[in-house]
Enzyme design. Structure first.
Site, PDB file in Angstrom:
ATOM      1  N   SER A 100       0.843  -1.205   0.000  1.00  0.00           N
ATOM      2  CA  SER A 100       0.000   0.000   0.000  1.00  0.00           C
ATOM      3  C   SER A 100       0.879   1.256   0.000  1.00  0.00           C
ATOM      4  CB  SER A 100      -0.959  -0.044   1.195  1.00  0.00           C
ATOM      5  OG  SER A 100      -1.961   0.940   1.077  1.00  0.00           O
ATOM      6  N   ASP A 196     -10.089  -4.902  -4.291  1.00  0.00           N
ATOM      7  CA  ASP A 196      -9.448  -3.874  -3.459  1.00  0.00           C
ATOM      8  C   ASP A 196     -10.288  -2.602  -3.498  1.00  0.00           C
ATOM      9  OD1 ASP A 196      -7.787  -1.896  -2.351  1.00  0.00           O
ATOM     10  OD2 ASP A 196      -5.968  -2.876  -3.087  1.00  0.00           O
ATOM     11  N   HIS A 226      -7.811  -5.483  -0.319  1.00  0.00           N
ATOM     12  CA  HIS A 226      -6.621  -4.643  -0.165  1.00  0.00           C
ATOM     13  C   HIS A 226      -5.577  -5.252   0.760  1.00  0.00           C
ATOM     14  CE1 HIS A 226      -4.256  -1.015  -0.307  1.00  0.00           C
ATOM     15  NE2 HIS A 226      -4.322  -0.847   0.995  1.00  0.00           N
TER      16      HIS A 226
END
Length: 246
Positions: A100, A196, A226
């Site tokens: 991320s 996601d 995610h």
């Protein structure tokens, strides 16, 4: 698991865990408000140790076991924190694994540490999200609130609301990686879940298209979210790292 150690970083005492072994050292860079005790970081540490490979996980300032206040930090601070730990603790080639926000920070460090880079793995990487995610989604009132009052709050699916500060937005504009060349002349693997809700497929494709390299692959994991922390997701991350390691 490796023992937690500390060093004085650019702005706070930083926590990290280092497992010695065969290089390239695998460096796990966690996400926004995440820390080095997350599922992926701990799993990959155990996997690397079983493989006899060097592995580093760390907490940015304001995260996890490091000092500092989260709301006072920004992308530039956290990239400097990661660089400080990497340079103090590791030697030789590096394989950066960014999850991320960690994918954005890894992209920044790939430029700064280019002479040491041996590979890059992005896990739902979120480059430039303060501008293309937060700021782009704000209403005019929210933008005004950030700029005039210094902070606004966004709901989060992962816990307490996110405090989005003026400093985070303004510093983020100085750290953007999709607006300038991003050379990666080594193996690159990007993983993205189709479900996601935090990072879009378009973001994954934008990063894939923007990276300058001859060995860059993007894999979509059908049904994955995610976090990418389910057993099948973790196996895909391991496979990506092994591909990069050759």
């Amino acid at each position: 698991m490796a023992e937690i150690a500390y060093l004085e970083g650019p702005s706070a005492r930083l926590a990290y865990a280092f497992t010695p072994g065969i290089t390239p050292t695998i460096v796990f860079l966690s996400g926004y408000k995440s820390d080095m005790e997350g599922t992926k970081a701990v799993h990959l540490e155990a996997w690397a140790e079983a493989e006899g490979r060097a592995f580093l996980r760390l907490d940015y300032s304001g995260h996890g076991q490091s000092g500092g206040v989260f709301e006072g930090g920004c992308i530039g601070d956290w990239a400097a924190d990661a660089q400080a730990v990497i340079e103090a603790v590791t030697e030789g080639p590096l394989l950066l694994v960014g999850s991320s926000m960690g994918g954005w920070i890894a992209s920044i460090l790939a430029k700064r540490l280019s002479a040491r880079m041996a590979g890059f793995v992005g896990i739902a990487a979120a480059p430039d999200f303060t501008e293309d995610g937060f700021w782009a989604s704000f209403s005019d009132d929210e933008k005004r609130k950030v700029m005039e009052e210094g902070v606004t709050y966004m709901p989060s699916a992962y816990g307490d609301p996110y405090a989005i500060t003026k400093r985070l937005i303004e510093d983020g504009r100085d750290q953007l990686v999709l607006r300038a060349p991003l050379p990666m002349p080594y193996p690159v693997r990007l993983l993205q879940g189709t479900e996601d809700a935090a990072v879009s497929r378009e973001t994954a494709l934008a990063l894939f298209d923007h990276i300058e390299g001859k060995d860059v692959r993007l894999t979509f994991l059908k049904g994955a979210d995610h976090r990418l922390s389910e057993p099948a997701d973790l196996a895909a991350v391991e496979a990506a790292i092994l591909e990069v390691l050759g």
